[in-house]
Design a protein around this motif. Structure first.
Motif, short mmCIF file in Angstrom:
data_model
loop_
_atom_site.label_atom_id
_atom_site.label_comp_id
_atom_site.label_asym_id
_atom_site.label_seq_id
_atom_site.Cartn_x
_atom_site.Cartn_y
_atom_site.Cartn_z
N PHE A 111 3.90 -0.70 3.67
CA PHE A 111 2.97 0.43 3.68
C PHE A 111 3.81 1.69 3.72
O PHE A 111 4.55 1.93 4.67
CB PHE A 111 2.04 0.37 4.88
N LEU A 125 -10.31 0.89 3.32
CA LEU A 125 -9.32 0.05 2.65
C LEU A 125 -9.20 -1.30 3.35
O LEU A 125 -9.18 -2.35 2.70
CB LEU A 125 -7.96 0.74 2.63
N VAL A 148 0.85 -1.19 0.00
CA VAL A 148 0.00 0.00 0.00
C VAL A 148 0.89 1.24 0.00
O VAL A 148 1.74 1.40 0.88
CB VAL A 148 -0.94 0.04 1.22
N THR A 153 0.09 -3.85 -5.70
CA THR A 153 0.21 -2.62 -4.92
C THR A 153 -1.04 -1.76 -5.10
O THR A 153 -1.49 -1.53 -6.22
CB THR A 153 1.46 -1.81 -5.35
N VAL A 154 -1.56 -1.31 -3.98
CA VAL A 154 -2.72 -0.41 -3.97
C VAL A 154 -2.23 1.00 -3.69
O VAL A 154 -1.35 1.21 -2.84
CB VAL A 154 -3.74 -0.83 -2.88
N LEU A 163 -7.10 -1.34 -6.64
CA LEU A 163 -7.60 -2.22 -5.59
C LEU A 163 -8.04 -3.54 -6.21
O LEU A 163 -8.84 -3.55 -7.16
CB LEU A 163 -8.79 -1.54 -4.89
N ILE A 171 -8.96 5.38 -3.94
CA ILE A 171 -8.16 4.15 -3.79
C ILE A 171 -8.07 3.53 -5.18
O ILE A 171 -9.09 3.20 -5.80
CB ILE A 171 -8.81 3.17 -2.80
#
Length: 658
Positions: A453, A560, A284, A507-508, A539, A536
């Motif tokens: 993250f 999320l 993320v 990967t978001v 996803l 977002i």
């Protein structure tokens, strides 16, 4: 008048007169500066200037005290001596310089915030490097300093030619006369300390009139004294048990299970997975965009086409159309995003003591096995960011000159090296440089196999609005629109480069503003000036969708976590936007004094005088209209703010020991 200003007090009279004239000019300048926003009713304008004059008198009374002490104690037989002249000339010149410096500072502060000095100015005293450099890059500083010094010298020369110095040195004023002349100014100081607060200037429903009525210097010291505001001492409260009961009731559903329903706490287990929806753990990357108002986007009606990347992402992501920031500063946005908490009065928790070991979104990522990193293009010493993020489990990547404020914090710190920088201004490296560093560190993290993250704080969309030339069609330093367009351009370039990486498909990307470009407005809280974009992107198993539910900054990461089907322990106030029912929709907005609860186009605003003002909000013209209070609305509003502050002060936001 001779008793108030005997001959020995001639120079004091000149100084007070100069201060009052300059204060009037500054107030008049601000009036014309924002003339379209000011309530121009003659009665209101009259009150604005009368109250302003009284605040100016209160302010200058404090300045008089050191000189009055000198005048009283200095022996009569030494009037006009070399010692008397040296002290008087030096002291008077210094006093005039301070006054002009303050007023010049007010002009730059008003240009940025449309407010008199407040707690932001107090905070900026700590970070002189960034602030001075920013002012130097934003304004023609040599010209301003030269103009200020010229005005100082001109003022002293005029006062000299009017014989005020001569009258002071050649007087024969007795001790008794000096004492009588001192008493009124001492009385004004005592009255000001005991009975006059900065809030006393808030006489109008129009915020601009209230700000005009204030004195900048008085506001500065008022903010210095009151940057901590315990909710229970200053704001309207309800019984603590009722406040907790009200808040906890909002989390009672099939997905939320309170760990101990009898405690004054919201710590709970959140269940998002089931036999069909298995948890996923993509990397993320969160991009926190500096000062990006919703109305910069074409998606929200802007015609300038300065955000083509974000407008494209709005159509290809989970895009939140009705999202509101909790505050007006970066640290307030960081607080809301990481702690998922309504704003607490006073300074942001990011800048307070005892802000380590808190339950942040980073703790949820830790529960899921993630490495957590905080990226900042400047020195994270600024605004206490490194201490906050480092003390809450994040590794630091910044352009560090300084050190973590708390030496007890053990965290990895990576510097952005000189050879990684193509452009830099007062606030740090340009956005493309910070994104390139993120890409480099993501490559390293990908090799370890541990999900990461990244919290990335950008800076290019900040005054002085400078960036590398040749990247967009607006010259660097041309203003906010250029900075917005460059910010948008770099996001596009970053995603383009990321798509070529092995880790991209897993990967978001979460993108959201920290706050709007401006919080200024005529109302207690200008609701429109809290509307921000949030999305977002990339996803897994999620079709693009525009979500029009009213939500807060604090809700994005819980959304999320739900989308990733995570089960986790939570101490967060935020909710999953996607599963919100109409009765759940709300937004928290505020500044360091006023706290607002927005729902169904109504807003309740709490202030430190224990007032609870209820308004209807008209989104068309952004106006607020007073309406009768609704008891349940007020109870819910107070409950969330009271509980949030109580949890912080009782250490209820700390990570629970196993």
């Amino acid at each position: 008048m001779s008793k108030l200003f005997p001959k020995r007090f001639a120079l004091l009279k000149a100084y007070i007169t100069l201060f009052l004239i300059l204060s009037f000019i500054i107030r008049l300048s601000f009036l014309f500066w924002n003339f379209s926003e000011v309530d121009k009713n003659l009665f209101t304008l009259g009150n604005t200037f009368i109250i302003g004059f009284l605040f100016d008198v209160a302010t200058i009374s404090f300045f008089t005290i050191p000189y009055l002490i000198y005048l009283i104690l200095f022996p009569k037989r030494f009037y006009g001596s070399i010692l008397d002249k040296v002290i008087t000339y030096f002291g008077f010149s210094l006093g005039v310089l301070i006054v002009f410096f303050s007023f010049f500072g007010e002009l730059t502060f008003w240009d940025e915030f449309q407010r008199r000095y407040n707690f932001i100015a107090v905070d900026y005293l700590i970070y002189t490097y960034e602030v001075v450099k920013n002012i130097n890059e934003s304004y023609p500083l040599p010209i301003l300093i030269s103009a200020m010094l010229a005005l100082v010298l001109t003022s002293i020369f005029i006062i000299y030619k009017l014989n005020y110095f001569s009258k002071t040195f050649n007087s024969q004023t007795s001790f008794k006369s000096k004492l009588i002349a001192t008493i009124p100014w001492g009385a004004v100081v005592v009255i000001s300390i005991c009975f006059v607060t900065n809030k006393s200037a808030d006489f109008s429903d129009n915020r601009y009139n209230n700000e005009l009525a204030k004195s900048g210097i008085y506001s500065f010291f008022a903010a210095f004294r009151n940057n901590e505001l315990p909710y229970s001492e200053f704001y309207k409260t309800i019984p603590k048990a009722l406040a907790y009961k009200t808040v906890k009731a909002s989390y009672i559903d099939s997905k939320n299970i309170l760990v101990n329903s009898n405690e004054n706490a919201i710590y709970r287990t959140i269940i998002n997975s089931d036999s069909i929806l298995k948890p996923t753990k993509p990397n993320v990357i969160f991009i926190c965009i500096e000062s990006l108002s919703g109305d910069f986007l074409k998606e929200f009606g802007n015609k300038s086409n300065i955000t083509p990347t974000l407008d494209s992402l709005a159509n290809n992501s989970l895009f939140f159309e009705n999202l509101y920031a909790t505050g007006t500063r970066t640290v307030r946005g960081m607080e809301a995003i990481t702690l998922s908490i309504p704003p607490t009065p006073g300074r942001s928790i990011v800048k307070r003591r005892n802000n380590q070991g808190l339950f942040t979104i980073g703790e949820v990522f830790k529960q899921q096995g993630y490495e957590r990193n905080f990226f900042y293009g400047g020195d994270g010493y600024f605004d206490n960011m490194n201490t906050y993020f480092g003390g809450n489990g994040f590794n630091i990547v910044d352009r560090g000159r300084g050190f973590l404020l708390d030496k007890s914090i053990t965290t990895t710190r990576t510097n952005i090296e000189d050879n990684e920088v193509t452009f830099e201004n007062a606030w740090g490296v340009c956005d493309m440089d910070i994104y390139n560093k993120v890409l480099k560190e993501a490559d390293k993290a990908h090799e370890t196999g541990v999900p990461f993250f990244d919290f990335v704080m950008t800076t290019s969309n900040h005054k002085p609005y400078t960036y590398p030339e040749g990247k967009i069609d607006i010259p660097s330093g041309a203003g906010r629109h250029g900075a917005v367009k460059y910010t948008d351009y770099t996001i596009g370039e970053f995603i383009k480069k990321a798509k070529a990486k092995a880790w991209y498909n897993n990967t978001v990307f979460v993108i959201m503003s920290d706050h709007c470009a401006s919080s200024a407005g005529r109302w207690e809280l200008d609701v429109k000036n809290y509307h921000i974009p949030g999305l977002i992107f990339n996803l897994p198993n999620q079709e693009p969708k525009k979500v029009n539910k009213l939500a807060s900054q604090i809700d994005v990461f819980p959304t999320l976590f739900s989308a990733l089907n995570w089960d986790y322990k939570s101490n967060l106030f935020g909710k999953d936007i996607m599963s919100m029912q109409p009765q759940d929709e709300r937004a928290f907005i505020g500044n360091y004094r006023k706290l607002g609860y927005l729902k169904d186009e109504k807003v309740l605003i709490l202030d430190e005088q224990a007032n609870a003002n209820f308004y209807s909000w008209n989104p068309v013209d952004n106006s607020l209209g007073s309406i009768p209070t609704e008891e349940k609305f007020e109870q819910k509003s107070i409950s969330f703010y009271q509980v949030a502050d109580d949890l912080y002060r009782s250490e209820g936001l700390k990570i629970k020991s196993k």
